[in-house]
Motif scaffolding. Structure first.
Motif, short mmCIF file in Angstrom:
data_model
loop_
_atom_site.label_atom_id
_atom_site.label_comp_id
_atom_site.label_asym_id
_atom_site.label_seq_id
_atom_site.Cartn_x
_atom_site.Cartn_y
_atom_site.Cartn_z
N ILE A 10 38.64 41.97 33.89
CA ILE A 10 37.94 41.58 35.12
C ILE A 10 37.68 40.08 35.12
CG2 ILE A 10 35.82 41.87 36.46
CD1 ILE A 10 35.80 44.81 35.42
N ILE A 11 37.27 39.54 33.99
CA ILE A 11 37.06 38.09 33.90
C ILE A 11 38.36 37.35 34.17
CG2 ILE A 11 36.48 36.18 32.33
CD1 ILE A 11 34.35 38.14 31.10
N ILE A 85 25.96 36.59 43.74
CA ILE A 85 27.39 36.35 43.95
C ILE A 85 28.22 37.20 43.00
CG2 ILE A 85 29.22 34.61 43.72
CD1 ILE A 85 27.05 32.53 44.63
N GLY A 86 27.82 37.26 41.74
CA GLY A 86 28.53 38.07 40.77
C GLY A 86 28.54 39.54 41.14
N ARG A 91 31.50 44.22 43.21
CA ARG A 91 31.60 45.31 44.20
C ARG A 91 32.92 45.23 44.97
NH1 ARG A 91 25.42 44.24 45.00
NH2 ARG A 91 24.61 45.95 43.73
N GLU A 92 33.35 44.01 45.29
CA GLU A 92 34.64 43.84 45.96
C GLU A 92 35.78 44.24 45.03
OE1 GLU A 92 37.54 43.20 48.70
OE2 GLU A 92 35.39 43.37 49.05
N TYR A 93 35.72 43.83 43.79
CA TYR A 93 36.74 44.20 42.80
C TYR A 93 36.80 45.73 42.68
CZ TYR A 93 39.30 44.38 38.38
OH TYR A 93 40.23 44.63 37.39
N GLU A 100 34.58 52.12 39.37
CA GLU A 100 33.14 52.17 39.60
C GLU A 100 32.48 51.06 38.78
OE1 GLU A 100 29.61 52.43 40.69
OE2 GLU A 100 31.00 53.79 41.68
N LEU A 101 31.88 50.09 39.46
CA LEU A 101 31.26 48.95 38.78
C LEU A 101 29.82 48.71 39.23
CD1 LEU A 101 34.21 46.35 38.82
CD2 LEU A 101 33.49 47.84 36.94
N GLU A 102 29.22 49.66 39.91
CA GLU A 102 27.88 49.42 40.45
C GLU A 102 26.86 49.08 39.36
OE1 GLU A 102 24.94 48.57 43.06
OE2 GLU A 102 27.08 48.76 43.46
#
Length: 189
Positions: A10-11, A85-86, A91-93, A100-102
């Motif tokens: 992700i980074i 912002i992060g 959430r967009e990613y 699932e990244l909530e």
């Protein structure tokens, strides 16, 4: 228990090139991860260590879009907004990649200071939506706490607890009390 994610993937998605900012983000995030996992091992082994490790690596992902030249951030947004912002970035990613990244987005938006209340946001006229950004889950609190031990400027070494408490005090008694509560929760003294 969270689904395993690859925080480094992700980074790389958001920071595809090897740059000084990416190196700083990775160094700081690894310091926070290692501190959080050390506290977890001593005081809270029942917590989700994979969520803590990946969440610590992702907590500052939003600095990419912020303006803080002293720490290599050359974006346009105010630095105080990096958590919000992060969270938006994750959430967009998540939407575009079907993951699932909530829980990680919440870590991003709730780690600043010792968390922020809507009243503090309004009173300080902070450039983020006026709502509570307080860490709620034990994992959110642990990452918020571990983050306070490391800065992205200066010598990058771990700060002593009394120095952190002194710097928290300049934001008033409520943020310091929240910090002290997190210290007590995880037996950090």
């Amino acid at each position: 228990m969270m689904t395993d994610i690859d925080s480094l993937e992700i980074i790389r998605y958001f920071y595809p090139e090897e740059t000084p900012l990416r190196r700083l983000l990775l160094k700081h995030s690894a310091q926070v991860r290692d501190k959080a996992l050390a506290i977890l091992a001593q005081a809270a082994p029942e917590l989700d260590s994979r969520l803590v490790a990946a969440g610590a690596m992702l907590h500052d992902i939003g600095i990419l879009h912020c303006r803080a030249p002293k720490i290599l951030c050359v974006g346009t947004e105010p630095y105080i907004a990096h958590g919000v912002i992060g969270a938006r970035m994750l959430r967009e990613y998540a939407r575009t990649h079907g993951v699932e990244l909530e829980a990680y987005a919440r870590i991003c938006e709730r780690h600043t200071g010792s968390g922020l209340t809507a009243e503090e946001v309004r009173r300080e006229s902070l450039p983020i939506p006026a709502r509570d950004y307080l860490p709620e889950t034990p994992e959110e609190k642990l990452i918020c706490l571990a983050d306070k031990f490391f800065s992205k400027s200066g010598d990058l070494r771990e700060k002593p607890l009394e120095r952190i408490r002194h710097s928290m005090l300049k934001f008033g008694p409520a943020p310091l009390a929240r910090f002290d509560e997190m210290c007590a929760l995880f037996n950090v003294s």
